[in-house]
Scaffold this active site. Structure first.
Site, PDB file in Angstrom:
ATOM      1  N   CYS A   1      -4.317   0.750  -2.458  1.00 30.89           N
ATOM      2  CA  CYS A   1      -3.993  -0.419  -1.584  1.00 30.89           C
ATOM      3  C   CYS A   1      -3.113  -1.457  -2.325  1.00 30.89           C
ATOM      4  O   CYS A   1      -2.501  -1.246  -3.441  1.00 30.89           O
ATOM      5  CB  CYS A   1      -5.455  -1.428  -1.654  1.00 30.89           C
ATOM      6  SG  CYS A   1      -6.668  -0.485  -0.640  1.00 30.89           S
TER       7      CYS A   1
ATOM      8  N   CYS B   1     -10.498  -4.588   0.250  1.00 28.04           N
ATOM      9  CA  CYS B   1     -11.384  -3.741   0.172  1.00 28.04           C
ATOM     10  C   CYS B   1     -12.410  -3.921  -0.911  1.00 28.04           C
ATOM     11  O   CYS B   1     -11.921  -4.694  -1.795  1.00 28.04           O
ATOM     12  CB  CYS B   1     -10.925  -2.222   0.358  1.00 28.04           C
ATOM     13  SG  CYS B   1     -10.294  -1.824  -1.153  1.00 28.04           S
TER      14      CYS B   1
ATOM     15  N   ASN C   1       0.814  -1.173  -0.121  1.00 32.46           N
ATOM     16  CA  ASN C   1       0.072  -0.043  -0.067  1.00 32.46           C
ATOM     17  C   ASN C   1       0.795   1.315   0.045  1.00 32.46           C
ATOM     18  O   ASN C   1       2.118   1.443   0.751  1.00 32.46           O
ATOM     19  CB  ASN C   1      -1.017  -0.084   1.157  1.00 32.46           C
ATOM     20  CG  ASN C   1      -0.352  -0.188   2.672  1.00 32.46           C
ATOM     21  OD1 ASN C   1       0.705  -0.949   2.571  1.00 32.46           O
ATOM     22  ND2 ASN C   1      -1.119   0.474   3.597  1.00 32.46           N
TER      23      ASN C   1
ATOM     24  N   GLU D   1      -3.072  -4.382  -2.968  1.00 31.45           N
ATOM     25  CA  GLU D   1      -3.648  -5.399  -4.030  1.00 31.45           C
ATOM     26  C   GLU D   1      -3.689  -4.978  -5.376  1.00 31.45           C
ATOM     27  O   GLU D   1      -3.243  -5.397  -6.227  1.00 31.45           O
ATOM     28  CB  GLU D   1      -5.143  -5.879  -3.663  1.00 31.45           C
ATOM     29  CG  GLU D   1      -5.035  -6.669  -2.356  1.00 31.45           C
ATOM     30  CD  GLU D   1      -5.473  -5.792  -1.002  1.00 31.45           C
ATOM     31  OE1 GLU D   1      -4.745  -4.649  -1.282  1.00 31.45           O
ATOM     32  OE2 GLU D   1      -6.007  -6.429  -0.466  1.00 31.45           O
TER      33      GLU D   1
ATOM     34  N   CYS E   1     -10.692  -2.878  -4.420  1.00 32.83           N
ATOM     35  CA  CYS E   1      -9.734  -4.114  -4.719  1.00 32.83           C
ATOM     36  C   CYS E   1     -10.362  -5.157  -5.081  1.00 32.83           C
ATOM     37  O   CYS E   1      -9.870  -5.997  -6.116  1.00 32.83           O
ATOM     38  CB  CYS E   1      -9.089  -4.277  -3.814  1.00 32.83           C
ATOM     39  SG  CYS E   1      -7.595  -3.088  -3.267  1.00 32.83           S
TER      40      CYS E   1
ATOM     41  N   GLU F   1       0.676   5.159   0.746  1.00 38.81           N
ATOM     42  CA  GLU F   1      -0.309   6.251   1.347  1.00 38.81           C
ATOM     43  C   GLU F   1      -0.020   7.649   0.722  1.00 38.81           C
ATOM     44  O   GLU F   1       1.146   7.910   0.134  1.00 38.81           O
ATOM     45  CB  GLU F   1      -0.616   6.360   2.566  1.00 38.81           C
ATOM     46  CG  GLU F   1      -1.120   4.843   3.034  1.00 38.81           C
ATOM     47  CD  GLU F   1      -1.444   4.757   4.475  1.00 38.81           C
ATOM     48  OE1 GLU F   1      -0.927   5.618   5.469  1.00 38.81           O
ATOM     49  OE2 GLU F   1      -2.186   3.725   5.027  1.00 38.81           O
ATOM     50  N   ASN F   2      -0.898   8.491   0.787  1.00 37.69           N
ATOM     51  CA  ASN F   2      -0.606  10.066   0.473  1.00 37.69           C
ATOM     52  C   ASN F   2      -1.265  10.885   1.612  1.00 37.69           C
ATOM     53  O   ASN F   2      -2.191  10.740   1.997  1.00 37.69           O
ATOM     54  CB  ASN F   2      -1.177  10.267  -0.859  1.00 37.69           C
ATOM     55  CG  ASN F   2      -0.564  11.433  -1.630  1.00 37.69           C
ATOM     56  OD1 ASN F   2      -1.179  12.459  -1.168  1.00 37.69           O
ATOM     57  ND2 ASN F   2       0.290  11.358  -2.512  1.00 37.69           N
ATOM     58  N   ALA F   3      -0.710  12.317   1.481  1.00 40.08           N
ATOM     59  CA  ALA F   3      -1.086  12.995   2.571  1.00 40.08           C
ATOM     60  C   ALA F   3      -2.602  13.600   2.364  1.00 40.08           C
ATOM     61  O   ALA F   3      -3.361  13.725   2.929  1.00 40.08           O
ATOM     62  CB  ALA F   3      -0.538  14.511   2.620  1.00 40.08           C
TER      63      ALA F   3
ATOM     64  N   TYR G   1      -5.439  11.910   1.323  1.00 37.66           N
ATOM     65  CA  TYR G   1      -5.527  10.309   1.605  1.00 37.66           C
ATOM     66  C   TYR G   1      -6.255   9.541   0.296  1.00 37.66           C
ATOM     67  O   TYR G   1      -5.618   8.566   0.137  1.00 37.66           O
ATOM     68  CB  TYR G   1      -6.572  10.112   2.652  1.00 37.66           C
ATOM     69  CG  TYR G   1      -6.126  10.449   4.153  1.00 37.66           C
ATOM     70  CD1 TYR G   1      -4.727  10.855   4.324  1.00 37.66           C
ATOM     71  CD2 TYR G   1      -6.771  10.350   5.079  1.00 37.66           C
ATOM     72  CE1 TYR G   1      -4.280  11.397   5.400  1.00 37.66           C
ATOM     73  CE2 TYR G   1      -6.348  10.697   6.407  1.00 37.66           C
ATOM     74  CZ  TYR G   1      -5.103  11.206   6.674  1.00 37.66           C
ATOM     75  OH  TYR G   1      -4.754  11.557   7.876  1.00 37.66           O
TER      76      TYR G   1
HETATM   77  N1  THU Z   1      -5.209  -1.539   2.401  1.00 40.29           N
HETATM   78  C1  THU Z   1      -4.796  -2.208   1.647  1.00 40.29           C
HETATM   79  O1  THU Z   1      -3.402  -1.897   1.143  1.00 40.29           O
HETATM   80  N2  THU Z   1      -5.645  -3.191   1.135  1.00 40.29           N
HETATM   81  C2  THU Z   1      -6.618  -3.447   1.650  1.00 40.29           C
HETATM   82  O2  THU Z   1      -7.163  -4.719   1.450  1.00 40.29           O
HETATM   83  C3  THU Z   1      -7.060  -2.847   2.750  1.00 40.29           C
HETATM   84  C4  THU Z   1      -6.766  -1.478   3.090  1.00 40.29           C
HETATM   85  C5  THU Z   1      -4.446  -0.266   3.019  1.00 40.29           C
HETATM   86  C6  THU Z   1      -5.027   1.101   2.545  1.00 40.29           C
HETATM   87  C7  THU Z   1      -4.474   2.100   3.573  1.00 40.29           C
HETATM   88  O3  THU Z   1      -2.975   2.324   3.231  1.00 40.29           O
HETATM   89  C8  THU Z   1      -4.284   1.325   4.807  1.00 40.29           C
HETATM   90  O4  THU Z   1      -4.368  -0.243   4.351  1.00 40.29           O
HETATM   91  C9  THU Z   1      -5.585   1.477   5.923  1.00 40.29           C
HETATM   92  O5  THU Z   1      -6.633   1.188   5.155  1.00 40.29           O
END
Ligand code: THU
Length: 168
Positions: free
Chosen positions: A81, A120, A70, A83, A123, A72-74, A76
């Protein structure tokens, strides 16, 4: 068939999924190695906001393993993710290689999770498209310290799903 209040008939549709739960040492060596790659990938996650590190490992038809995490970014919603990072990279680099198995693992700052992390909704939609695109079942391995959930295809993760067939 059941009769409803207005005197009409109501049909119920039940959708069932089967998930196999196994311990790590009950997996094949190939599955264990893929899980190891997903766990290892969590170290390369960029999760300064959630501190929730997710790793994924895709086994391609040609035997290659592609990992992703995963990011992330400021801002959001701009993050992605593990996947999707993994599948989009795999499909960009090796568009003619079906993804046969996708392993997913997640950890907090302390440790891996006690229950498998389910992908999620967004994904799941991408997983489904990847499976459909290659016309071959894509196995999903969801890692946790106790049970590992095994799904033989993506359909189980997203019943009653929307796909490209509806656009024809
Ligand atoms: N996240 C994933 O990478 N995969 C998932 O299936 C669920 C959530 C990440 C997204 C975010 O960076 C962090 O987990 C919290 O939600």
């Amino acid at each position: 068939m059941q009769e409803n209040k207005r005197g009409g008939t109501m049909k119920q549709i039940k959708l069932e999924i089967t998930i196999e739960a196994r311990h790590y040492d009950e997996l094949t060596e190939e599955d264990r190695r893929l899980i190891d790659s997903a766990c290892d990938a969590t170290q390369r996650s960029y999760a300064p906001y959630s501190h929730f590190s997710v790793g994924a490992a895709a086994l391609l038809e040609n035997g290659m393993v592609i990992t992703g995490t995963n990011q992330e970014n400021a801002a959001y919603p701009s993050g992605l993710c593990a996947e999707r990072t993994t599948l989009f990279y795999a499909n960009s680099q090796y568009p003619d290689q079906a993804v046969r198995t996708l392993a997913i693992a997640a950890r907090t700052e302390n440790d891996f999770l006690d229950t498998p992390i389910p992908p999620c909704g967004a994904c799941r939609q991408v997983l489904l498209e990847t499976e459909k695109r290659y016309g071959k079942p894509m196995r999903i391995l969801l890692y946790s310290k106790t049970d590992i959930y095994i799904l033989e295809n993506v359909g189980g993760l997203l019943p009653l799903s929307f796909d490209g067939d509806y656009l024809k």
